[in-house]
Design an enzyme around this catalytic site. Structure first.
Site, mmCIF file in Angstrom:
data_model
loop_
_atom_site.group_PDB
_atom_site.id
_atom_site.type_symbol
_atom_site.label_atom_id
_atom_site.label_comp_id
_atom_site.label_asym_id
_atom_site.label_seq_id
_atom_site.Cartn_x
_atom_site.Cartn_y
_atom_site.Cartn_z
ATOM 1 N N ASP A 94 -0.841 1.178 -4.800
ATOM 2 C CA ASP A 94 -1.813 0.159 -5.195
ATOM 3 C C ASP A 94 -3.181 0.751 -5.488
ATOM 4 O OD1 ASP A 94 -2.435 0.762 -2.600
ATOM 5 O OD2 ASP A 94 -2.568 -1.294 -1.890
ATOM 6 N N SER A 144 0.825 -1.207 0.000
ATOM 7 C CA SER A 144 0.000 0.000 0.000
ATOM 8 C C SER A 144 0.857 1.255 0.000
ATOM 9 C CB SER A 144 -0.973 -0.047 1.180
ATOM 10 O OG SER A 144 -1.932 0.974 1.082
ATOM 11 N N ASP A 147 -2.228 6.205 -4.054
ATOM 12 C CA ASP A 147 -1.036 5.517 -3.567
ATOM 13 C C ASP A 147 -0.642 4.399 -4.536
ATOM 14 O OD1 ASP A 147 -3.203 3.937 -2.956
ATOM 15 O OD2 ASP A 147 -2.488 3.341 -0.982
ATOM 16 N N ASP A 169 -5.588 2.202 -3.890
ATOM 17 C CA ASP A 169 -6.806 2.005 -3.107
ATOM 18 C C ASP A 169 -7.141 3.241 -2.269
ATOM 19 O OD1 ASP A 169 -4.805 1.710 -1.206
ATOM 20 O OD2 ASP A 169 -5.613 -0.118 -0.325
#
Length: 575
Positions: A308, A147, A306, A310
């Site tokens: 990833d 993340s 970010d 999400d």
């Protein structure tokens, strides 16, 4: 075995791995480093596992990843061998160091154990993985990501067949199988053999992405305003070297927003995230390159995702021409208000509508929902709990899901994804900006309207890091002390009630009642005036978090002052 025995065993078991041998040999005279790497196994929980890259049982490396993949495969085969072999597991990865290698290792270890692996052909966001699990009807999903953590981290994030992160029971079952395995016995299948035998399938746009984008387009709540204002909207976007670039730019283009300027220095994948200290859109520092670019091109809104994709962070122009970084709560209430007000105006707001937030997310959301006749549900921190509540709505037909969010910059308005979705949120915030343009105002103006109508809310999240072997013990001791000696005041405010989510109780005025939720190591203090403090050890990092929320009917200055007072009180509790 003790740590020195484990250390020597790794040198022997992986003697053919020159890089691992070199790394471990370099620390042979550093017993503290050896202990930190080998005193425990990297823990596996509802979010999978996450840690610092490096050799050792307490690090993210090919051997800990392969062991996790093998344990998950064995659990899936035990639960339903046919589903594991035929439906398989879909696997994605982000732009971090070793992410492609870890993803392929995961796929090939699962293939070796008889589980079909569907591996994405390039990096993909977390929400695409969650969507793919449901869309392809796979038995499970994995995405290799850490993340928004610093570049030295990576992780193995696991998903169940519903597309949500694992339930505690599911995670416990996988953990049991992982712990039954030795690190040196989790071997991958040869890649070409796996392809030839149909145990490895490479997937991409036609299998998943095109349908994912088509699904996102159905989430538009005010197509008229997008059509009219979209071509005029000027946006600066940064993917922070991650996986959001392609889907965010694509979905904005497909709704008619073509004037999107990308921060060039942060456009391409970079596992070192060399332009930021940490690739976290929660931090104002992440927008240091975006803000001057926005001034240069005349953009009124900036957003970033970010690695990833999400999470979504947003900067908006205020009335004085200053770009202000919004908090996760502020972004959430802007999106919530936009969805509810647009649907009410269009006559599409369902009578059984529901929104879901975490217990540490602003109570302003509840006030807005009450105004629109929508029920607000609270769940424990972690988007998996939002996903579980969504599944309950789907199973019972009791409510129509409208929006879910967490203060940690995670948002979702789709039932086809069961995790935070930065692409979904990017589309919504752009649409909300268009709605504001149609009224001749900005997103910042809209936020001030919300505060003026519902009250001024100020919040702060403080993290206390407790690293190393003793960190977990220190966190447990701190929480135990607060339970044994509960504070009666926070600054000038009285504590009216204490919610102990680990014990499952709420105590007020000497009376105790049960809480209807799973146990979790959280202490929540209800204060006078609708203010509150909350303590929660992080589930993914060696830190304890203090959440501070203050409100005022009069002004933001008053709310900010109270928030500072409560923060000081809460930080004293952490000493």
């Amino acid at each position: 075995m003790n740590v020195q025995e484990l250390y020597r065993a790794w040198l022997k078991d992986f003697a053919d791995d020159a890089a691992t041998v070199q790394e471990l040999t370099a620390i042979r005279d550093n017993p503290a480093e050896i202990e930190d790497r080998f005193y425990t196994d990297l823990s596996f929980g509802t979010a999978g596992m996450r840690g610092v890259l490096g050799a050792g049982t307490n690090r993210m490396n090919r051997y800990t990843v392969r062991r996790a993949a093998a344990g998950m495969a064995d659990y899936l085969l035990e639960q339903d061998a046919a589903a594991a072999a035929q439906r398989g597991v879909v696997i994605a990865y982000d732009s971090r160091r070793m992410s492609p290698e870890f993803a392929e290792d995961t796929a090939l270890v699962m293939a070796a154990r008889g589980v079909k692996a569907l591996l994405f052909d390039a990096l993909r966001p977390v929400p695409v993985l969650s969507f793919a699990v449901r869309h392809l009807k796979t038995a499970a999903g994995v995405v290799i990501t850490a993340s928004h953590n610093p570049p030295e981290y990576n992780g193995f994030k696991a998903y169940g067949p519903d597309g949500a992160q694992l339930s505690p029971e599911y995670a416990a079952g996988v953990t049991q199988h992982i712990q039954a395995l030795k690190y040196n016995e989790c071997h991958p299948m040869d890649r070409q053999e796996a392809l030839d035998k149909g145990r490895l399938q490479i997937i991409g746009d036609k299998e998943v992405d095109d349908d994912y984008i088509a699904m996102l387009l159905t989430l538009v709540v005010n197509p008229k305003v997008l059509k009219e204002q979209g071509p005029k909207l000027n946006i600066v976007y940064t993917p922070l070297h991650g996986s959001g670039l392609v889907p965010v730019r694509r979905v904005l283009k497909e709704v008619g927003i073509g004037n999107v300027t990308i921060v060039k220095e942060q456009e391409l994948p970079d596992p070192d995230f060399s332009t930021v200290e940490a690739p976290n859109p929660e931090n104002p520092d992440a927008f240091e390159l975006a803000i001057p670019l926005a001034r240069q091109v005349g953009a009124s809104v900036i957003f970033g995702t970010d690695p990833d994709c999400d999470r979504l962070g947003v900067c908006v122009l205020d009335g004085e021409g200053t770009f202000r970084t919004l908090t996760g709560n502020q972004i959430g209430v802007l999106l919530l208000h936009h969805i509810l007000s647009s649907r009410k105006a269009a006559g599409t707001l369902p009578t059984n509508g529901a929104c879901i937030k975490s217990i540490v997310t602003t109570e302003l959301a509840r006030t807005i929902c009450e105004d629109y006749g929508v029920e607000q549900f609270d769940v424990l921190t972690g988007f998996k709990f939002i996903g579980e509540k969504m599944q309950q709505f789907e199973d019972t037909g009791s409510h129509t899901f409208l929006f879910g969010f967490e203060e940690s910059f995670g948002y979702l308005s789709s039932t086809h994804v069961r995790d935070k979705d930065g692409v979904n949120a990017s589309l919504l915030i752009a649409e909300a900006a268009c709605a504001c343009m149609a009224e001749g105002i900005t997103l910042y103006d809209r936020l001030q309207q919300i505060f003026a109508r519902y009250g001024y809310y100020s919040e702060k999240v403080v993290s206390k890091t407790l690293p190393g072997k003793d960190g977990l013990t220190d966190m447990r001791n701190l929480m135990a002390r607060l339970r044994q000696n509960p504070p009666s005041k926070a600054g000038s405010l009285n504590v009216l009630a204490v919610r102990d989510y680990k014990a499952g109780t709420r105590t007020a005025a000497g009376k105790t009642e049960a809480l209807d939720c799973p146990p979790s190591d959280v202490l929540y203090y209800e204060l006078e005036g609708g203010n509150w403090l909350c303590m929660r050890p992080s589930g993914t990092e060696p830190k304890i978090k203090l959440y501070v929320n203050a409100r005022s009917k009069a002004s933001m200055a008053e709310a900010d002052a109270l928030c500072a007072e409560l923060q000081q009180a809460g930080e004293a509790w952490l000493e």
